[in-house]
Design a protein around this motif. Structure first.
Motif, PDB file in Angstrom:
ATOM      1  N   GLU A 177      59.477  30.399  52.493  1.00 16.42           N
ATOM      2  CA  GLU A 177      58.172  29.742  52.523  1.00 16.42           C
ATOM      3  C   GLU A 177      57.050  30.768  52.462  1.00 16.42           C
ATOM      4  N   ALA A 178      56.188  30.640  51.457  1.00 15.89           N
ATOM      5  CA  ALA A 178      54.998  31.492  51.302  1.00 15.89           C
ATOM      6  C   ALA A 178      55.320  32.972  51.505  1.00 15.89           C
ATOM      7  N   PRO A 179      56.156  33.567  50.647  1.00 14.72           N
ATOM      8  CA  PRO A 179      56.504  34.981  50.807  1.00 14.72           C
ATOM      9  C   PRO A 179      55.345  35.884  50.421  1.00 14.72           C
ATOM     10  N   PRO A 180      55.350  37.129  50.889  1.00 13.52           N
ATOM     11  CA  PRO A 180      54.308  38.071  50.469  1.00 13.52           C
ATOM     12  C   PRO A 180      54.424  38.373  48.990  1.00 13.52           C
ATOM     13  N   SER A 181      53.291  38.558  48.359  1.00 18.15           N
ATOM     14  CA  SER A 181      53.271  38.890  46.944  1.00 18.15           C
ATOM     15  C   SER A 181      53.879  40.269  46.713  1.00 18.15           C
ATOM     16  N   PRO A 182      54.614  40.455  45.611  1.00 18.12           N
ATOM     17  CA  PRO A 182      55.118  41.801  45.306  1.00 18.12           C
ATOM     18  C   PRO A 182      54.018  42.726  44.792  1.00 18.12           C
ATOM     19  N   PHE A 183      52.830  42.180  44.536  1.00 22.30           N
ATOM     20  CA  PHE A 183      51.736  42.962  43.967  1.00 22.30           C
ATOM     21  C   PHE A 183      50.598  43.133  44.972  1.00 22.30           C
ATOM     22  N   LEU A 184      49.967  44.292  44.930  1.00 23.70           N
ATOM     23  CA  LEU A 184      48.750  44.522  45.698  1.00 23.70           C
ATOM     24  C   LEU A 184      47.567  43.980  44.904  1.00 23.70           C
ATOM     25  N   ILE A 185      46.566  43.466  45.622  1.00 24.45           N
ATOM     26  CA  ILE A 185      45.368  42.950  44.969  1.00 24.45           C
ATOM     27  C   ILE A 185      44.133  43.650  45.526  1.00 24.45           C
ATOM     28  N   ASN A 186      43.068  43.604  44.754  1.00 22.11           N
ATOM     29  CA  ASN A 186      41.779  44.094  45.214  1.00 22.11           C
ATOM     30  C   ASN A 186      41.287  43.174  46.320  1.00 22.11           C
ATOM     31  N   ALA A 187      41.085  43.729  47.520  1.00 25.55           N
ATOM     32  CA  ALA A 187      40.720  42.930  48.681  1.00 25.55           C
ATOM     33  C   ALA A 187      39.225  42.649  48.773  1.00 25.55           C
ATOM     34  N   GLY A 188      38.427  43.156  47.818  1.00 26.50           N
ATOM     35  CA  GLY A 188      36.993  42.875  47.827  1.00 26.50           C
ATOM     36  C   GLY A 188      36.208  43.670  48.834  1.00 26.50           C
ATOM     37  N   LEU A 189      36.737  44.843  49.237  1.00 25.02           N
ATOM     38  CA  LEU A 189      36.073  45.739  50.185  1.00 25.02           C
ATOM     39  C   LEU A 189      36.138  47.153  49.618  1.00 25.02           C
ATOM     40  N   TYR A 190      35.026  47.900  49.733  1.00 22.24           N
ATOM     41  CA  TYR A 190      34.933  49.172  49.032  1.00 22.24           C
ATOM     42  C   TYR A 190      34.238  50.243  49.867  1.00 22.24           C
ATOM     43  N   VAL A 191      34.529  51.505  49.520  1.00 27.19           N
ATOM     44  CA  VAL A 191      33.716  52.657  49.927  1.00 27.19           C
ATOM     45  C   VAL A 191      33.272  53.329  48.641  1.00 27.19           C
ATOM     46  N   PHE A 192      31.974  53.602  48.535  1.00 24.60           N
ATOM     47  CA  PHE A 192      31.430  54.212  47.331  1.00 24.60           C
ATOM     48  C   PHE A 192      30.694  55.507  47.681  1.00 24.60           C
ATOM     49  N   SER A 193      30.889  56.527  46.855  1.00 22.02           N
ATOM     50  CA  SER A 193      30.096  57.739  46.961  1.00 22.02           C
ATOM     51  C   SER A 193      28.714  57.492  46.353  1.00 22.02           C
ATOM     52  N   PRO A 194      27.725  58.327  46.685  1.00 22.20           N
ATOM     53  CA  PRO A 194      26.358  58.064  46.219  1.00 22.20           C
ATOM     54  C   PRO A 194      26.240  57.920  44.705  1.00 22.20           C
ATOM     55  N   GLU A 195      27.014  58.711  43.937  1.00 17.30           N
ATOM     56  CA  GLU A 195      26.874  58.680  42.478  1.00 17.30           C
ATOM     57  C   GLU A 195      27.433  57.421  41.836  1.00 17.30           C
TER      58      GLU A 195
END
Length: 264
Positions: free
Chosen positions: A186-204
């Motif tokens: 039932e509802a197994p974890p996906s075998p693929f990683l997804i973009n979680a919509g959270l980021y760290v960005f450098s100034p450039e």
């Protein structure tokens, strides 16, 4: 439970850490929240409010309120919220809320796309020469952003995205090589990683964003080819969910209620 299976931490307040986060070169103290989408798949909840102001039943807190509290607990002092759909409603909520940090809003006069929205909001950050976090306005999670920032700095990345492994919404069937059914999962974890919509960005990073369009189709592929894009897998035990549909809202409410009834 893991990032792909549900909550193990109290999401209403910061949790004590069993370890000290690794030091970062520059502490990240500013962030952008993308809150300009129509939220059409969450109707009727979004008929009179933008998606980030939708409350998960039983929490007493809208998604945006949770995000601001989490960012403040992680050392963020300044947030820019990029608004669009029902921006006046969001700005009114901010004006009345007891906020744990400084918040400024910017409004897209016309839809700019996620990449254009990020670039527009980044111009309002108080410290343009310092790194910054960003999050989609429909994410409900809590983990150490400081650890993610340390990971970003250690890899000398221009951008780092959080990666989640969500559960597949359907049951899976396990078979052997002869086609015999062995088990139902039932509802197994996906075998693929997804973009979680959270980021760290450098100034450039802001300069590399499109004026209009999606950074995932333009800026991210360019950075990936030059090996300046990093992926940070959410730690085991972290709760993560994107609230995109009414079903997501109902599932999140059940998961959070189950955790309150059976805390670890």
């Amino acid at each position: 439970m893991t990032a792909d299976s549900g909550p193990t931490a109290d999401l209403a307040s910061p949790q004590p850490q069993s370890h000290q986060p690794r030091p970062t070169t520059t502490p990240v103290t500013q962030a952008v929240i993308l809150a300009g989408g129509q939220g059409s798949r969450l109707r009727p909840y979004t008929d009179d409010r933008p998606k980030p102001l939708v409350e998960i039943p039983g929490t007493g807190v809208p998604i945006l309120g949770h995000q601001l509290a989490w960012l403040a607990a992680e050392g963020v002092t300044d947030v820019v919220v990029s608004c669009g759909h029902l921006a006046d409603v969001l700005e009114e909520w901010l004006s009345q809320a007891d906020l744990p940090l400084r918040v400024r809003t910017v409004v897209e006069a016309e839809p700019l796309g996620r990449g254009g929205g990020l670039k527009h909001a980044a111009k309002a950050l108080p410290r343009p020469d310092e790194p910054w976090y960003a999050t989609n306005g429909d994410i409900w999670t809590r983990f150490s952003l400081r650890d993610m920032a340390a990971f970003h700095h250690e890899r000398d990345a221009v951008a780092t995205l959080a990666l989640a492994r969500p559960r597949i919404p359907w049951g899976a069937v396990e078979t052997d090589q002869f086609g015999n059914v062995l088990d139902f999962i039932e509802a197994p974890p996906s075998p693929f990683l997804i973009n979680a919509g959270l980021y760290v960005f450098s100034p450039e990073f802001a300069e590399l964003l499109p004026d209009v369009g999606d950074h995932e189709r333009t800026t991210f592929p360019q950075l990936a080819r030059s090996k300046r894009l990093a992926g940070y897998q959410l730690p085991q035990g972290v709760y993560w969910r994107a609230i995109d549909t009414a079903k997501d809202l109902a599932e999140a409410a059940k998961e959070l209620a189950a955790h309150r009834d059976n805390p670890l």
